[in-house]
Design a protein around this motif. Structure first.
Motif, PDB file in Angstrom:
ATOM      1  N   TYR A  95     -44.231  45.762 111.789  1.00  0.00           N
ATOM      2  CA  TYR A  95     -42.856  46.234 111.975  1.00  0.00           C
ATOM      3  C   TYR A  95     -42.133  46.373 110.638  1.00  0.00           C
ATOM      4  CZ  TYR A  95     -42.733  46.649 117.004  1.00  0.00           C
ATOM      5  OH  TYR A  95     -42.958  47.097 118.291  1.00  0.00           O
ATOM      6  N   LEU A  99     -42.085  50.283 110.487  1.00  0.00           N
ATOM      7  CA  LEU A  99     -40.765  50.650 111.002  1.00  0.00           C
ATOM      8  C   LEU A  99     -39.685  50.473 109.930  1.00  0.00           C
ATOM      9  CD1 LEU A  99     -38.574  51.452 112.943  1.00  0.00           C
ATOM     10  CD2 LEU A  99     -38.828  49.247 114.107  1.00  0.00           C
ATOM     11  N   ASP A 100     -39.537  49.244 109.426  1.00  0.00           N
ATOM     12  CA  ASP A 100     -38.416  49.002 108.503  1.00  0.00           C
ATOM     13  C   ASP A 100     -38.577  49.793 107.201  1.00  0.00           C
ATOM     14  OD1 ASP A 100     -37.265  47.270 110.344  1.00  0.00           O
ATOM     15  OD2 ASP A 100     -38.349  45.543 109.567  1.00  0.00           O
ATOM     16  N   ARG A 103     -37.616  53.386 108.005  1.00  0.00           N
ATOM     17  CA  ARG A 103     -36.164  53.475 108.229  1.00  0.00           C
ATOM     18  C   ARG A 103     -35.412  53.318 106.910  1.00  0.00           C
ATOM     19  NH1 ARG A 103     -32.714  49.512 112.193  1.00  0.00           N
ATOM     20  NH2 ARG A 103     -30.706  50.592 112.060  1.00  0.00           N
ATOM     21  N   ILE A 157     -41.236  55.153 117.319  1.00  0.00           N
ATOM     22  CA  ILE A 157     -39.847  54.856 116.930  1.00  0.00           C
ATOM     23  C   ILE A 157     -39.460  55.683 115.708  1.00  0.00           C
ATOM     24  CG2 ILE A 157     -38.330  53.075 115.962  1.00  0.00           C
ATOM     25  CD1 ILE A 157     -39.762  51.043 117.805  1.00  0.00           C
TER      26      ILE A 157
ATOM     27  N   ARG B 103     -32.569  44.709 119.039  1.00  0.00           N
ATOM     28  CA  ARG B 103     -33.787  44.199 118.386  1.00  0.00           C
ATOM     29  C   ARG B 103     -33.602  42.735 118.009  1.00  0.00           C
ATOM     30  NH1 ARG B 103     -36.365  46.676 112.857  1.00  0.00           N
ATOM     31  NH2 ARG B 103     -38.291  45.440 112.822  1.00  0.00           N
ATOM     32  N   ALA B 156     -33.715  55.129 123.464  1.00  0.00           N
ATOM     33  CA  ALA B 156     -35.154  55.429 123.539  1.00  0.00           C
ATOM     34  C   ALA B 156     -35.954  54.479 122.638  1.00  0.00           C
ATOM     35  CB  ALA B 156     -35.411  56.885 123.147  1.00  0.00           C
ATOM     36  N   ILE B 157     -35.409  54.148 121.474  1.00  0.00           N
ATOM     37  CA  ILE B 157     -36.090  53.208 120.573  1.00  0.00           C
ATOM     38  C   ILE B 157     -36.152  51.816 121.211  1.00  0.00           C
ATOM     39  CG2 ILE B 157     -35.872  51.968 118.376  1.00  0.00           C
ATOM     40  CD1 ILE B 157     -34.800  54.594 117.158  1.00  0.00           C
ATOM     41  N   LEU B 160     -38.887  51.575 123.681  1.00  0.00           N
ATOM     42  CA  LEU B 160     -40.201  51.390 123.071  1.00  0.00           C
ATOM     43  C   LEU B 160     -40.403  49.928 122.649  1.00  0.00           C
ATOM     44  CD1 LEU B 160     -40.261  54.697 121.029  1.00  0.00           C
ATOM     45  CD2 LEU B 160     -42.105  53.996 122.567  1.00  0.00           C
TER      46      LEU B 160
END
Lengths: 327, 327
Positions: A95, A99-100, A103, A157, B103, B156-157, B160
């Motif tokens: 993650y 992800l991070d 982002r 995501i 989150r 939506a995120i 997931l």
């Protein structure tokens, strides 16, 4: 044009750099700066050394993304990721990086654009791992993303973020959902998908390879050359043709393992085929059974993305690109 | 059983609390503790005061989620969100509250479970805003999520994340994609969707209402009573029946604005209908044109979720629940 490749030390990153070295006009504009980024310092081909800079930066580290974006590249390829197996084994790391880190890159671009108008083309490597079984016989462009791995979740995501940041005008993003890349160059790797490449690459080099699944397993493939082609094409694409649905399943070849082996026989003979040792592995078989087998990648094809039509072609590309044209 | 409602001061949160006040066994287990959470201190019905605690906490604030999860609730309803319009107007706030806040909650649950085995039922309020046009005539359960708002992207995120945290065993999650709730009680609100409720609620109370779109606009509805029913049913559901696809489009009623008005006429007479003033608003008309109109919510129906079959029923529920049974 300033081009940045994040993940430049990975397999596709290296091949993309090689392509730019032999075809500097491939992206449609002269490249004046090329910045190669990875967590380890990437290599630079000699012919590009005059315009290249390399950086060893982890996107997910404090300030890492801001440092990259401060140079305001016109095109950013984001290929960096923790692979599927590691993202599943290390939840936090997956993650954090997948992800991070992504982002942070998107957000650094937005903040740079608030300082002074800026909206680069961002081309993001996604994956067919955004899909999870059960599947229809062919997965269409409107099929939902219900990943069954943390890696696939992270990619799905980031696809949503990419579409929203693009819709808001912060950058001009395209998500490229890659098929399984075959034939991967280099040593056999331990990824569950490794055998798809191993059973061709190793016999072509005169070595034995292990096949852990049945020959009637079907999967979705493209060559490394096609993968590079997807990223090059995405750079040149008129994005006004894409609309807000910015994540595209790339075209590929749906083929049986048996068809891989038949193509190997046609090109390298029965002797090569005899180097494949059948050693069924129930663990790998179970993992592979959950993977997509076939897509109808109509949107990407209509936008001009192309891939191979046969395993003969995939093997010939490997021989040309990796074996100097000879086996 | 310890039940926590995050977003307890919102419309659905308050109605869910009211339901538990009149039907304390609705969730299938005795409620021993009820924790009501919102950014402002929520109200507690007198009949529940002995078992209730209220907390004014912002999930997205430092340590907020950990504070909530430390009490190890068995069921967590997560209904808190910045609404669509505000999430679009304030990009940072929308992502901070709707994505980072959710989150943080999920992550706090995972960390609590690492300390000592813990996997609560988590029921998350999602939205049909996860979908973006163009749509098929009826949106099926396998249609992809390509939201056209930041709010829809954030939902939506979170869907997931909910599916991945559930798959990994960190909690037992269900995502509830709500239809447009109609008739919303209270004063006319300025949301673009407000008129769907206003043109019924206000005439039923003898007041004028403005209709800014044509009568042939189609949309997807459920009553507040059904919305509460979705959350109650999700608490009692045997989740082994759901599999890994944890986000469910709730059933609803696909109806034309004209059908709303006909139902109003049948129940409250022509005088009520005459209180609707037609004032076309091109801005609202354009927004509404991008919204989904019809779903085939087969999975949720098969799992036992139910909604209204006609606008007559939706209006009667409003009269029973909000107007003391009389107009």
């Amino acid at each position: 044009m300033h081009v940045m490749i994040i993940g430049a030390a990975g397999m596709i990153g290296r091949k993309l750099v090689e392509r730019l070295a032999v075809a500097p006009a491939a992206l449609g504009h002269e490249i004046t700066h090329l910045t190669l980024v990875d967590v380890v310092e990437p290599e630079t081909p000699a012919t590009l050394s005059a315009i290249s800079a390399t950086l060893a930066i982890d996107l997910s580290s404090e300030g890492g993304a801001e440092r990259l974006v401060a140079a305001r590249p016109d095109v950013i390829f984001h290929l960096a990721a923790i692979v599927s197996g590691e993202a599943e084994a290390d939840f936090d790391k997956g993650y954090r990086v997948n992800l991070d880190g992504t982002r942070a890159l998107f957000e650094a671009i937005r903040q740079e654009g608030r300082r002074e108008r800026y909206a680069p083309r961002v081309i993001f490597a996604s994956s067919i791992a955004v899909f999870g079984q059960p599947f229809p016989e062919r997965i269409g462009d409107e099929f939902f993303t219900t990943p069954l791995t943390s890696y696939g979740t992270q990619k799905a995501i980031c696809e949503l973020l990419l579409a929203d940041y693009t819709r808001r005008g912060f950058f001009d993003g395209i998500g490229i959902r890659l098929p399984t890349i075959c034939i991967r160059p280099g040593a056999p790797n331990k990824a569950a998908s490794g055998f798809f490449s191993n059973i061709l690459r190793e016999p072509l080099a005169g070595n034995e390879a292990v096949l852990p699944v049945d020959e009637n397993v079907r999967h979705w493939f493209a060559s490394p050359r096609s993968a590079v082609g997807f990223f090059v094409h995405a750079t040149r694409l008129d994005t006004s043709r894409i609309g807000p649905r910015r994540n595209l399943t790339m075209p590929g070849l749906s083929a049986l393992v048996g068809e891989e082996i038949e193509a190997l026989g046609r090109i390298a003979g029965a002797k090569a085929v005899r180097l494949i040792r059948h050693e069924p592995d129930p663990v790998i078989r179970a993992i592979v059974a959950g993977w997509p087998t076939n897509f109808d990648a109509r949107r990407a094809r209509e936008l001009g993305f192309t891939a191979e039509a046969s395993f003969d072609e995939i093997i010939r590309i490997h021989i040309e690109d990796e074996l100097g044209g000879k086996i």
